[in-house]
Design a protein around this motif. Structure first.
Motif, PDB file in Angstrom:
ATOM      1  N   ASP A  58       0.852  -1.181   0.000  1.00  0.00           N
ATOM      2  CA  ASP A  58       0.000   0.000   0.000  1.00  0.00           C
ATOM      3  C   ASP A  58       0.889   1.232   0.000  1.00  0.00           C
ATOM      4  OD1 ASP A  58       0.826   0.448   2.563  1.00  0.00           O
ATOM      5  OD2 ASP A  58      -0.970  -0.394   3.489  1.00  0.00           O
ATOM      6  N   GLU A  59       0.277   2.394   0.017  1.00  0.00           N
ATOM      7  CA  GLU A  59       1.016   3.657  -0.137  1.00  0.00           C
ATOM      8  C   GLU A  59       2.153   3.791   0.886  1.00  0.00           C
ATOM      9  OE1 GLU A  59      -0.087   6.015  -2.752  1.00  0.00           O
ATOM     10  OE2 GLU A  59       1.911   6.700  -2.239  1.00  0.00           O
ATOM     11  N   THR A  60       1.952   3.299   2.115  1.00  0.00           N
ATOM     12  CA  THR A  60       3.000   3.451   3.135  1.00  0.00           C
ATOM     13  C   THR A  60       4.224   2.584   2.823  1.00  0.00           C
ATOM     14  OG1 THR A  60       1.994   1.740   4.480  1.00  0.00           O
ATOM     15  CG2 THR A  60       1.360   4.009   4.996  1.00  0.00           C
ATOM     16  N   GLY A  89      -1.742  -4.634 -10.699  1.00  0.00           N
ATOM     17  CA  GLY A  89      -2.163  -4.008  -9.444  1.00  0.00           C
ATOM     18  C   GLY A  89      -2.490  -2.541  -9.628  1.00  0.00           C
ATOM     19  N   GLY A  90      -2.610  -1.838  -8.509  1.00  0.00           N
ATOM     20  CA  GLY A  90      -2.924  -0.412  -8.530  1.00  0.00           C
ATOM     21  C   GLY A  90      -1.683   0.422  -8.834  1.00  0.00           C
ATOM     22  N   GLY A  91      -1.818   1.727  -8.712  1.00  0.00           N
ATOM     23  CA  GLY A  91      -0.748   2.654  -9.067  1.00  0.00           C
ATOM     24  C   GLY A  91       0.497   2.480  -8.217  1.00  0.00           C
ATOM     25  N   VAL A  92       0.329   2.091  -6.949  1.00  0.00           N
ATOM     26  CA  VAL A  92       1.509   1.884  -6.101  1.00  0.00           C
ATOM     27  C   VAL A  92       2.323   0.720  -6.674  1.00  0.00           C
ATOM     28  CG1 VAL A  92       2.282   1.144  -3.811  1.00  0.00           C
ATOM     29  CG2 VAL A  92       0.453   2.843  -4.016  1.00  0.00           C
ATOM     30  N   LEU A  93       1.641  -0.366  -6.988  1.00  0.00           N
ATOM     31  CA  LEU A  93       2.352  -1.545  -7.495  1.00  0.00           C
ATOM     32  C   LEU A  93       2.943  -1.284  -8.888  1.00  0.00           C
ATOM     33  CD1 LEU A  93       1.779  -5.177  -6.917  1.00  0.00           C
ATOM     34  CD2 LEU A  93       1.967  -4.473  -9.286  1.00  0.00           C
ATOM     35  N   ALA A 121      -6.582   4.907 -15.725  1.00  0.00           N
ATOM     36  CA  ALA A 121      -6.802   6.172 -16.426  1.00  0.00           C
ATOM     37  C   ALA A 121      -5.563   7.056 -16.423  1.00  0.00           C
ATOM     38  CB  ALA A 121      -7.964   6.925 -15.774  1.00  0.00           C
ATOM     39  N   ASP A 122      -4.615   6.775 -15.507  1.00  0.00           N
ATOM     40  CA  ASP A 122      -3.521   7.727 -15.349  1.00  0.00           C
ATOM     41  C   ASP A 122      -2.173   7.073 -15.050  1.00  0.00           C
ATOM     42  OD1 ASP A 122      -2.188  10.095 -15.110  1.00  0.00           O
ATOM     43  OD2 ASP A 122      -3.006  10.644 -13.176  1.00  0.00           O
ATOM     44  N   ALA A 123      -2.059   6.435 -13.856  1.00  0.00           N
ATOM     45  CA  ALA A 123      -0.732   6.033 -13.368  1.00  0.00           C
ATOM     46  C   ALA A 123      -0.006   5.030 -14.271  1.00  0.00           C
ATOM     47  CB  ALA A 123      -0.846   5.467 -11.950  1.00  0.00           C
ATOM     48  N   GLY A 127       5.162   6.426 -18.361  1.00  0.00           N
ATOM     49  CA  GLY A 127       6.563   6.130 -18.118  1.00  0.00           C
ATOM     50  C   GLY A 127       7.134   6.606 -16.796  1.00  0.00           C
ATOM     51  N   LYS A 128       6.324   7.334 -15.993  1.00  0.00           N
ATOM     52  CA  LYS A 128       6.867   7.751 -14.692  1.00  0.00           C
ATOM     53  C   LYS A 128       6.759   6.592 -13.722  1.00  0.00           C
ATOM     54  CE  LYS A 128       5.891  12.705 -14.598  1.00  0.00           C
ATOM     55  NZ  LYS A 128       5.166  13.751 -13.870  1.00  0.00           N
ATOM     56  N   THR A 129       7.889   6.159 -13.176  1.00  0.00           N
ATOM     57  CA  THR A 129       7.881   5.122 -12.143  1.00  0.00           C
ATOM     58  C   THR A 129       8.462   5.765 -10.898  1.00  0.00           C
ATOM     59  OG1 THR A 129      10.132   4.348 -12.525  1.00  0.00           O
ATOM     60  CG2 THR A 129       8.422   3.421 -13.940  1.00  0.00           C
ATOM     61  N   ASP A 154     -12.942  -5.616 -16.109  1.00  0.00           N
ATOM     62  CA  ASP A 154     -13.551  -6.609 -15.207  1.00  0.00           C
ATOM     63  C   ASP A 154     -12.899  -6.576 -13.817  1.00  0.00           C
ATOM     64  OD1 ASP A 154     -15.324  -7.476 -17.049  1.00  0.00           O
ATOM     65  OD2 ASP A 154     -14.474  -9.485 -17.329  1.00  0.00           O
ATOM     66  N   PHE A 155     -11.618  -6.238 -13.757  1.00  0.00           N
ATOM     67  CA  PHE A 155     -10.931  -6.203 -12.459  1.00  0.00           C
ATOM     68  C   PHE A 155     -11.551  -5.159 -11.520  1.00  0.00           C
ATOM     69  CE2 PHE A 155      -6.928  -7.865 -14.682  1.00  0.00           C
ATOM     70  CZ  PHE A 155      -7.087  -9.141 -14.169  1.00  0.00           C
ATOM     71  N   LEU A 156     -12.223  -4.162 -12.095  1.00  0.00           N
ATOM     72  CA  LEU A 156     -12.776  -3.087 -11.257  1.00  0.00           C
ATOM     73  C   LEU A 156     -13.952  -3.572 -10.400  1.00  0.00           C
ATOM     74  CD1 LEU A 156     -12.707  -0.072 -13.756  1.00  0.00           C
ATOM     75  CD2 LEU A 156     -11.085  -0.588 -11.931  1.00  0.00           C
ATOM     76  N   LEU A 241      -6.961  10.145  -0.090  1.00  0.00           N
ATOM     77  CA  LEU A 241      -6.302   9.423  -1.182  1.00  0.00           C
ATOM     78  C   LEU A 241      -5.858  10.440  -2.234  1.00  0.00           C
ATOM     79  CD1 LEU A 241      -8.841   6.470  -1.618  1.00  0.00           C
ATOM     80  CD2 LEU A 241      -6.665   6.445  -0.375  1.00  0.00           C
ATOM     81  N   HIS A 242      -4.912  10.025  -3.072  1.00  0.00           N
ATOM     82  CA  HIS A 242      -4.345  10.938  -4.076  1.00  0.00           C
ATOM     83  C   HIS A 242      -5.438  11.583  -4.950  1.00  0.00           C
ATOM     84  CE1 HIS A 242      -1.452  12.477  -6.953  1.00  0.00           C
ATOM     85  NE2 HIS A 242      -2.181  11.949  -7.924  1.00  0.00           N
ATOM     86  N   GLY A 243      -6.321  10.761  -5.498  1.00  0.00           N
ATOM     87  CA  GLY A 243      -7.367  11.286  -6.384  1.00  0.00           C
ATOM     88  C   GLY A 243      -8.323  12.217  -5.650  1.00  0.00           C
TER      89      GLY A 243
END
Ligand SMILES: NC(=O)c1ccc[n+]([C@@H]2O[C@H](COP(=O)([O-])OP(=O)(O)OC[C@H]3O[C@@H](n4cnc5c(N)ncnc54)[C@H](O)[C@@H]3O)[C@@H](O)[C@H]2O)c1
Length: 354
Positions: A58-60, A89-93, A121-123, A127-129, A154-156, A241-243
């Motif tokens: 997670d984010e932490t 996974g999500g943006g963190v992963l 939609a974004d992360a 190319g930004k990691t 479908d993952f959503l 959360l970020h969003g």
């Protein structure tokens, strides 16, 4: 469906409903997946290499120390230079996996299979990691675009509502950058998130990052809502959360234009934004907590007239315009004081109305 992207774009972009094994790498590959998605991946009949890693981040835990065991694991397998890493996974992963892929053997290919709306939609694209340092978010990273992005909607189905709403704000941001008021208003109504919105956001971002991969100009537009947003996110001790923080920052940006001789946003549009954001009112940090965070913003720099006795900061800000594309302006952090106060006022009004 493969989305049209500019010729020579580093990433092939696919938006599909169901995961499709044909979109996995053709050569050797490994998987780094969020364990929350393990059943859905297997349930969809997707293959899994023996040395796949299922992790919980997670984010932490968006830290360099999280990457090290992954790199050691790949070296033990061993994963060779021609292998591709698939991040599920999500943006963190996806941010962390992309960074690990950029470091392993000085860079191996990777694919992003984002599973949150924000990451789809974004992360996942652009190319930004990155990873966080104690001093702030995403302070270490690399530009290392995935070879392919595969967003499977479908993952959503299993994504908690709060995270779906979180991703909606990056979509609203995309509409506001382009001055697409009708599209923005449509996304602010109650109702499910549509695949067509994700498609539009991905197509727009692909164009921007292709023209300006290193954020020297146009790509800065994607930071709309992020200036005050980042201060509110940190000021809430990351309870926002970020969003969500970006959403609050977008409303503040719409309010800021009133102070800058730009056409004010219609009251109905501001109310629409405020209604969706009202549940976050209690997490909005007070102005005295935000101001020092704005001074330390990554995009802040010393103003030309700054002296040792009278230090002055200025920040590159993105301003939405009614029905027109956004513009960039350099402003002092203090410019956000009145929009911040108006933001709190509007959210309180909406909360009282609810
Ligand atoms: N690289 C970029 O350009 C860029 C752009 C925007 C944001 N980001 C980064 O993205 C990160 C936020 O990403 P996020 O909002 O996806 O959060 P996240 O990655 O933390 O995911 C949110 C939560 O949802 C869980 N999850 C993921 N997919 C799920 C699913 N389908 N069903 C159920 N649970 C699921 C995760 O395990 C996690 O607990 C931030 O670190 C931010 O800095 C990067």
């Amino acid at each position: 469906m493969r989305l049209a992207t500019p010729s020579g774009f580093a990433t092939e972009v696919f938006l599909v409903e169901t995961p499709d094994a044909n979109l996995l790498p053709e050569g050797p590959w490994t998987l780094l997946g969020d364990e929350r998605l393990r059943d859905a991946w297997r349930g969809a009949g997707m293959p899994e290499p023996d040395h796949a890693l299922w992790v919980s981040v997670d984010e932490t835990e968006k830290k360099l120390r999280t990457l090290l065991p992954w790199l050691e694991h790949w070296a033990r397998v061993p994963l060779h230079r021609e292998a591709t890493v698939v991040a599920l996974g999500g943006g963190v992963l996806t941010d962390l996996t992309g960074l690990a892929a950029s470091l392993y053997l000085r860079g191996v290919a990777w694919q992003a299979w984002p599973t949150t709306l924000l990451a789809m939609a974004d992360a996942g694209l652009g190319g930004k990691t990155g990873a966080d340092l104690a001093a702030g978010k995403n302070l270490v990273g690399a530009f290392h675009p995935p070879r392919r992005l595969v967003a499977c909607t479908d993952f959503l189905a299993s994504l908690p509502t709060r995270h779906l709403e979180n991703g909606r704000w990056e979509l609203v941001k995309t509409a506001l950058i382009q001055g697409e008021m009708v599209w923005a208003s449509e996304m602010l109504q109650d109702g499910p998130v549509r695949q067509a919105w994700v498609e539009r956001a991905l197509a727009y971002k692909a164009g921007v990052v292709h023209r300006d991969p290193r954020e020297a100009g146009e790509r800065r537009l994607l930071n709309m809502g992020h200036t005050l947003g980042h201060a509110l996110e940190a000021g809430s001790d990351y309870r926002l959360l970020h969003g969500e923080a970006v959403g609050l920052g977008l409303l503040a940006s719409c309010l800021l234009v009133e102070d800058l001789d730009l056409k004010p946003f219609p009251a109905e549009f501001l109310d629409l934004l405020a209604r969706r954001l009202a549940p976050l009112a209690a997490s909005v940090a007070p102005w005295p907590a935000c101001l020092p965070l704005l001074h330390r913003d990554k995009k802040a720099r010393a103003a030309a007239h700054s002296t040792e006795d009278h230090p002055a900061t200025e920040i590159h800000c993105i301003l939405p315009r009614v029905g027109e594309p956004a513009i960039q302006r350099i402003l002092p952090p203090e410019a956000w004081a009145r929009p911040h106060a108006r933001l709190i006022q509007l959210l309180a009004q909406e909360a009282a109305r609810a």
